[in-house]
Design an enzyme around this catalytic site. Structure first.
Site, PDB file in Angstrom:
ATOM      1  N   THR A  50      76.564  68.887  42.548  1.00 17.84           N
ATOM      2  CA  THR A  50      76.145  68.935  43.954  1.00 17.84           C
ATOM      3  C   THR A  50      74.989  69.899  44.139  1.00 17.84           C
ATOM      4  O   THR A  50      74.042  69.619  44.881  1.00 17.84           O
ATOM      5  CB  THR A  50      77.327  69.327  44.862  1.00 17.84           C
ATOM      6  OG1 THR A  50      78.360  68.348  44.700  1.00 17.84           O
ATOM      7  CG2 THR A  50      76.924  69.366  46.328  1.00 17.84           C
ATOM      8  N   CYS A  51      75.030  71.023  43.438  1.00 22.45           N
ATOM      9  CA  CYS A  51      73.979  72.035  43.562  1.00 22.45           C
ATOM     10  C   CYS A  51      72.628  71.496  43.102  1.00 22.45           C
ATOM     11  O   CYS A  51      71.608  71.715  43.743  1.00 22.45           O
ATOM     12  CB  CYS A  51      74.352  73.279  42.753  1.00 22.45           C
ATOM     13  SG  CYS A  51      75.983  73.937  43.147  1.00 22.45           S
TER      14      CYS A  51
END
Length: 163
Positions: A50-51
């Site tokens: 996600t990052c």
């Protein structure tokens, strides 16, 4: 763990680093956020799905709009060392749009009460959050629930700035 920082609090002093062309640079958040409006967002870890796919790229994509909304600097912090943060930024081609800051041992996020223990997965990490800081004071704090990605993304922070 410390009590969580809240809106209206001053950004605490601490030590964050980045790897630049001149080597390791040290930053005190209380100093670099003392004047003007800044965004500080935190990710649990560099190179994580996600990052890397959404969180950091969203701030790069919306960097110009954030500047137009009065933001002087966009800063990403993670509990990784400065070398990992630099490599992460290079792998995503972010350029100078977002300053990548290392909270190597998680101490700064612990001071702010925004750390979490992921056990043997990664140890002490930062919660996923974003904050709007004006003249050294937290004007907006947006901490994600576990496994969530809504209130710390660039689009949401931009909306808050435009209110």
């Amino acid at each position: 763990m410390s009590q969580q920082i809240k809106e209206g609090d001053k950004v605490p002093s601490g030590s964050l680093t980045s790897k630049g062309d001149l080597g390791i640079q040290n930053y005190d958040p209380a100093e670099i956020f003392a004047k003007g409006t800044h965004v500080l967002f935190s990710v649990p870890g560099a190179f994580t799905p996600t990052c890397s796919e959404k969180h950091l790229p969203g701030y790069v994509e919306h960097a110009e709009a954030l500047k137009e909304a009065g933001v002087l600097s966009i800063n990403c912090v993670a509990v990784n060392d400065a070398f990992v943060m630099k490599a992460w930024g290079e792998s995503l081609g972010i350029g100078e749009k977002v300053r990548l800051l290392s909270d190597g041992n998680g101490a700064y996020n612990q001071i702010m009460g925004l750390s979490m223990d992921t056990g043997n997965f990664g140890g002490i990490r930062s919660k996923r959050y974003a904050m709007i800081i004006t003249d050294g004071q937290v004007k907006g704090l947006f901490v994600e629930e576990d496994k969530s990605f809504e209130v710390s993304k660039a689009e949401y922070i931009l909306e808050q700035l435009q209110k």
